[in-house]
Structures are given as structure tokens and as C-alpha cells.
Scaffold this motif. Structure first.
Motif, PDB file in Angstrom:
ATOM      1  N   UNK A 183      57.357 129.826  83.958  1.00 40.49           N
ATOM      2  CA  UNK A 183      57.587 129.929  82.509  1.00 40.49           C
ATOM      3  C   UNK A 183      58.038 128.586  81.945  1.00 40.49           C
ATOM      4  N   UNK A 184      58.912 127.884  82.655  1.00 39.15           N
ATOM      5  CA  UNK A 184      59.361 126.563  82.198  1.00 39.15           C
ATOM      6  C   UNK A 184      58.188 125.596  82.089  1.00 39.15           C
ATOM      7  N   UNK A 185      57.277 125.655  83.075  1.00 39.78           N
ATOM      8  CA  UNK A 185      56.130 124.760  83.048  1.00 39.78           C
ATOM      9  C   UNK A 185      55.197 125.087  81.884  1.00 39.78           C
ATOM     10  N   UNK A 223      54.245 121.686  74.827  1.00 37.64           N
ATOM     11  CA  UNK A 223      54.668 120.493  74.101  1.00 37.64           C
ATOM     12  C   UNK A 223      54.001 119.210  74.597  1.00 37.64           C
ATOM     13  N   UNK A 234      56.202 126.232  79.004  1.00 34.88           N
ATOM     14  CA  UNK A 234      56.858 125.641  77.831  1.00 34.88           C
ATOM     15  C   UNK A 234      56.573 124.140  77.766  1.00 34.88           C
ATOM     16  N   UNK A 235      56.711 123.455  78.900  1.00 36.56           N
ATOM     17  CA  UNK A 235      56.429 122.017  78.919  1.00 36.56           C
ATOM     18  C   UNK A 235      54.985 121.754  78.493  1.00 36.56           C
ATOM     19  N   UNK A 274      68.075 130.006  77.122  1.00 30.77           N
ATOM     20  CA  UNK A 274      67.357 129.874  78.388  1.00 30.77           C
ATOM     21  C   UNK A 274      67.580 128.505  79.033  1.00 30.77           C
ATOM     22  N   UNK A 302      61.127 117.346  77.046  1.00 30.10           N
ATOM     23  CA  UNK A 302      59.731 117.579  76.650  1.00 30.10           C
ATOM     24  C   UNK A 302      59.655 118.322  75.320  1.00 30.10           C
ATOM     25  N   UNK A 315      60.475 132.061  86.735  1.00 31.85           N
ATOM     26  CA  UNK A 315      61.211 131.213  85.798  1.00 31.85           C
ATOM     27  C   UNK A 315      60.627 129.804  85.765  1.00 31.85           C
ATOM     28  N   UNK A 316      60.326 129.257  86.943  1.00 31.67           N
ATOM     29  CA  UNK A 316      59.765 127.898  86.999  1.00 31.67           C
ATOM     30  C   UNK A 316      58.395 127.863  86.323  1.00 31.67           C
ATOM     31  N   UNK A 372      56.359 123.968  65.796  1.00 32.83           N
ATOM     32  CA  UNK A 372      56.154 123.203  67.029  1.00 32.83           C
ATOM     33  C   UNK A 372      56.971 121.911  67.001  1.00 32.83           C
TER      34      UNK A 372
END
Lengths: 288, 275
Positions: B15-17, B23, B19-20, A89, A103, B12-13, A161
């Protein structure tokens, strides 16, 4: 004369350190595993293989061994599959992907101590953020670290994680080394994305896949910090694994021979993995 | 069709956020907790930002132990290891890369074998060894075992091998000593590798908890990670705000370095993976 001696002088400091602190201790540990010794008393009692037979018969140790295997299998399976998906991805040029890669990677450089303390707080049963989030969805509280059924899985979650970003970036490096003309050829053959993945991407990625699988396995057998900080092997021995077990028997119960015998078992596991890895890689290179 | 593509892109954006967030959020939560009052850490529902900013948590964490000592010890250990590694891996890598001698392959093999031996396997015999040497509970016990690095030798040897032989021949014709060749030709060309290795080594040993834990018995040689971990062992339950303040002190320097040298650091760690 000096010309002939020179290389030996140059490698001597490094080689001495390796011999003294890595190679010799391995043999010393094997030697100690045949003795009964409490560290304080001046003489060691030779007991043959009895440390090993005791270990094999000890239900506590068997559970530790089982825990280690479950932990290893789960961490490897989850980390590899999730990081591969993430890599597929995130392997794109746009700036935002680079930001997300950074990140996701950041936990990898953070001390395991920090990560363990942080998750201990997130997983606090009454005031932790995780249970609060579950509550928002009307879900019951989870005893993340205090229930014997859950605690090992909580440690697995923390390890995944922490390791995900590193693994994803190694996969991305692997993906980028696949020659683009292979994909062009696949596109000409009108191969669909799923077919292209299984026919080109996965086979070309297999050295990376082997490599990551093995180093994650080896790394999982060495887990210590999260156990020492978050659970101390409990509740009721459910998160005790090999290194923590050796540590406790060596430093808390002063059973040096017994702890060394457990160390030899860990050594055997690591050696099998390393040899298997090199054999697989050899075959790989052979076929190319 | 256009609308569909726009929707796909936004999904998509988002979903990326997410993920960020997975973490970054724990780190944010650590920061936020570190400036809350003890009472506020257990309020329901939790507050995102503190109502009263309790900067004194940091003072409390700092005063709960000899933190200056911990930081000095951590610095001595991480920097000491780096210097010693530099002194041992440069000549070894040069000899392995550039000289033909009996046992070259054997000693290099031996070096590579140590890559497979984790410290978590051999701490018990090394502990007994350190005890016999009488250097337990000193920084020497934390520095010496890491005084060389098989991984560093491997990386540097690769880099030394790539320098063309003609360059060395020319230097030797000019009467340059081997020492001068290493210092003037080899090291400048290996600079990226050296930086990569230095970052990797420093971060690894700065963060290490296991080795200082097993090799020290008093505060003499204890390092920062041990000091922070000790904050959780207070009587009457953990003061999460103070613990997280301590944790921020441990994480912050590394995160700041990461922010500025992100590319280098990722390369350093992924390199160690790809080998």
C-alpha cells in the motif's frame, strides 16, 4: 532623539512596501469598483453600485461564483479527509515512512505550471496515460478536460494531488504535539482505537484541523494557474472561477471597474473566512 | 498468527508503494515522454521507456524561445527578492522584537494583515500602479511588491525575542553598537530561521507564474515558468515530447534541491503552514 526615531527608521522600508503594494491597492480597488473605465480613456465614469448589480444579475458571473464554491468545498473536503488518513498512517518512525512522506510532499514545491502541464498530458483524451489505465480495466475514455461536466472535477483532482502532502505533514506535526501520556491513559482505560481517535486525537488536533480548513479555503479561492494553463475557464465557462474571471475582465475586455467589483466580492469572501478563523481560534484558546 | 502478521506487514508495504507511485509516476511519465519521438508519444499501447532516445527534444524546447533570457530573468527576480527581503525584514523584526515604541503593536498588526492579502486579489490595482510608475514589463515590477515579507518578519521576530536580554546588556556594556549586536549576536542565532525562510522564498518566487504573467507584456522581463507554459501554444496541436522536455528543465532544479535539502525544505514549507 535618534534613540526615539530609530525603531521607526528600522521598520520604515518594510512598512512602506506593505502600504504601497498591499494596503493601498485594496482601497484603490474598492474605489475603482464604483467606476466604468476602460483603462485607456482619460476619464473614469462614476456609476455607483451598478457594477455590483450587473454582476449579481449576470448568469455568467453567477456560474463563476458557483464554480468557485464547488471547487473550494470539494478541494477542502477531499484534501482534509484524505490527508488526515494519510497522516494517521504515515506518522511512524521507520525509515520507509519518512521516504513516503517525502514523495507525497514533493508536488508541493513544484511550480503549479509544471503540475498543470504534466496533468494536461496525463489527461489527454486520446493519448493520455489516465485513459489508457482506465482502458486496461475495460473502462470507457473520460473527457477529463473537454467535457463541461468533468473539467472542474479534473482541476479539483489536480489540486488535491498537489496539496495532499503538505496537509498530511502539517497534520503529522499536529499529531506529534499530542502528549503521549494521554494515549497511555486511554490505553489504561482500555479504550479502543476508534474511541481513542474521537475522544483524544481529533479534539487535540482541532486547532490544526481549523487552520488547514481555512487556509485551504482561502487558497482555493485564489486558483488561477491550473485554469489558465489547462482549460482557460472552458468548456462553456465550466471551470471559470473568481480570480480567472477578474483577470479576463481586466486584461482581455478592459472593464476595469467591473473586474474591480468582482475583486471586492473576492475580498469579502476572504475577509469573512479570515475573521471566522480568528474568532474560532479565540474561542478555542478561551476554553483551554 | 505469525503468517497473518507477516501478511499484514507486506500488505502495508505494498500500500505504501502504491501511494509513492501515485505521486512519483506522473514525474516519471514526464521524464519518459521528454525523450520520446513525437510519434512514440501517441503509440498504443504506450511504451514505458522510449524506443529511440530523442535527446534533441531538449534542444528543440530550448531553441523555441529566448530561454537564456528567461533563466537570467528568473534568477534576477528570485535572488533580487531574497536580498531585498533580507534588507527589510531584519531591521523591522529587530525593532518589533526589541524596542518599545509608540505604534509597535499597530505597525506589527498592519504587517500581519498583509499576510491575509493574496496577490491574486490585488493584481489589477497594482498593475495600474506599476503602469503609473512606468515600470511595467521590467523586473522591478516583479521584485518590488515582494521586497518585504510579513511572514519573514514574523518568523525572525520570534527568533529575536528568544535571545536573552542579559546577553544584549553585556554587549552594550562593551560599547557594542546596535548594528554590531544584530550582526554578531542576533543573526548567527537566527541562522536556522534564515535558511528556512530563504529556501521558502526562493522556491516560491522561482516557481511563480501568476505575477510575471500579469506584470509583463513582452519577453523583456518574462521568467522561466512563462516561457515553458508558452510551449503548449504551438500551431497544429501540442508536441507533448517537446513540452515535457521544457517541463523537465523547469522541474529538475527544484527537485534536485529538494533531494539534497529535503528536511530543510519540508520544514520551511510546513513552518509557513503552522506559523
Amino acid at each position: 532623539m535618534w534613540q526615539r526615531l530609530r525603531p521607526y527608521v528600522m521598520i520604515a522600508p518594510a512598512v512602506c512596501i506593505f502600504l504601497l503594494f498591499f494596503i493601498y491597492p485594496i482601497f484603490y480597488m474598492m474605489y475603482l469598483s464604483f467606476f466604468d473605465w476602460n483603462f485607456v480613456s482619460p476619464d473614469k465614469d462614476f456609476v455607483g453600485v451598478s457594477n455590483f448589480t450587473t454582476l449579481a444579475g449576470d448568469e455568467e458571473f453567477r456560474q463563476v461564483f458557483r464554480n468557485s464554491l464547488i471547487y473550494m468545498a470539494a478541494v477542502v473536503a477531499l484534501t482534509i479527509s484524505l490527508s488526515l488518513l494519510l497522516a494517521l498512517w504515515l506518522n511512524q518512525k521507520a525509515r520507509i515512512y519518512g521516504f513516503v512522506q517525502g514523495a507525497v510532499f514533493s508536488p508541493h514545491i513544484i511550480s503549479l505550471v509544471s503540475v498543470a502541464l504534466l496533468w494536461m498530458w496525463l489527461m489527454d483524451t486520446d493519448h493520455g496515460l489516465l485513459n489508457w489505465v482506465l482502458g486496461l480495466f475495460g473502462l470507457p475514455k473520460v473527457d477529463w478536460l473537454t467535457s463541461p461536466d468533468m473539467a472542474l472535477w479534473s482541476l479539483i483532482l489536480v489540486a488535491v494531488w498537489k496539496g495532499l502532502g503538505f496537509n498530511a505533514l502539517v497534520f503529522i506535526a499536529g499529531l506529534q504535539s499530542i502528549p503521549p501520556d494521554m494515549y497511555e491513559a486511554a490505553a489504561l482505560d482500555e479504550s479502543g482505537p476508534v474511541r481513542t481517535f474521537f475522544k483524544i486525537t481529533l479534539p487535540m488536533l482541532s486547532p490544526t484541523l481549523f487552520f488547514l480548513t481555512v487556509i485551504n479555503m482561502i487558497g482555493s479561492f485564489q486558483v488561477f494557474e491550473s485554469i489558465s494553463i489547462m482549460t482557460q475557464g472552458g468548456p462553456i465557462n465550466s471551470t471559470n472561477t473568481l480570480v480567472y474571471y477578474i483577470y479576463e475582465y481586466g486584461f482581455r475586455f478592459f472593464k476595469i471597474g467591473y473586474a474591480s467589483a468582482a475583486g471586492v466580492i473576492l475580498l469579502v469572501m476572504l475577509a469573512i473566512l479570515t475573521i471566522a478563523y480568528f474568532k474560532l481560534m479565540e474561542r478555542k484558546v478561551h476554553y483551554r | 498468527m505469525k503468517a497473518l502478521r507477516w501478511f499484514g506487514k507486506s500488505a502495508n508495504v505494498v500500500a505504501l508503494m502504491i501511494v509513492v507511485a501515485i505521486f512519483a509516476l506522473p514525474f516519471f511519465w514526464m521524464l519518459s515522454t521528454s525523450v520520446k519521438s513525437l510519434g512514440e508519444t501517441i503509440t498504443f499501447p504506450p511504451t514505458i521507456l522510449p524506443e529511440t532516445w530523442m535527446w534533441e527534444n531538449f534542444g528543440q524546447a530550448w531553441n523555441s524561445g529566448p530561454f537564456l533570457q528567461y533563466i537570467i530573468n528568473s534568477t534576477i527576480v528570485a535572488v533580487g527578492i531574497l536580498i531585498l527581503q533580507f534588507l527589510t525584514i531584519v531591521p523591522a523584526a529587530y525593532a518589533f522584537a526589541r524596542y518599545k515604541f509608540r505604534g509597535n503593536a499597530f505597525f506589527f498588526g498592519l504587517t500581519m494583515v498583509t499576510l491575509m492579502i493574496p496577490t491574486q486579489l490585488i493584481f489589477l490595482p497594482v498593475y495600474l500602479q506599476m503602469s503609473a510608475f512606468g515600470i511595467l514589463d521590467t523586473v522591478w515590477a516583479l521584485i518590488l511588491p515582494f521586497g518585504s515579507s510579513a511572514f519573514g518578519i514574523f518568523l525572525l521576530r520570534q527568533s529575536f525575542k528568544q535571545v536573552p536580554e542579559e546577553l544584549l546588556e553585556a554587549a552594550r556594556l562593551d560599547q557594542a553598537s546596535e548594528w554590531k549586536i544584530i550582526w554578531r549576536i542576533m543573526l548567527p542565532m537566527a541562522k536556522p530561521v534564515l535558511i528556512t525562510f530563504a529556501l521558502f522564498s526562493f522556491i516560491t518566487h522561482w516557481n511563480d507564474y501568476f505575477w510575471p504573467l500579469v506584470m509583463t507584456t513582452t519577453e523583456n522581463a518574462r521568467t522561466l515558468p512563462l516561457g515553458i507554459a508558452k510551449l503548449r501554444e504551438v500551431e497544429g496541436g501540442v508536441a507533448w515530447n517537446v513540452l515535457m522536455a521544457g517541463n523537465v528543465m523547469l522541474v529538475a532544479p527544484i527537485l534536485v534541491i529538494f533531494f539534497f535539502a529535503q528536511r530543510h525544505i519540508i520544514k520551511a514549507f510546513v513552518y509557513t503552514g503552522v506559523k
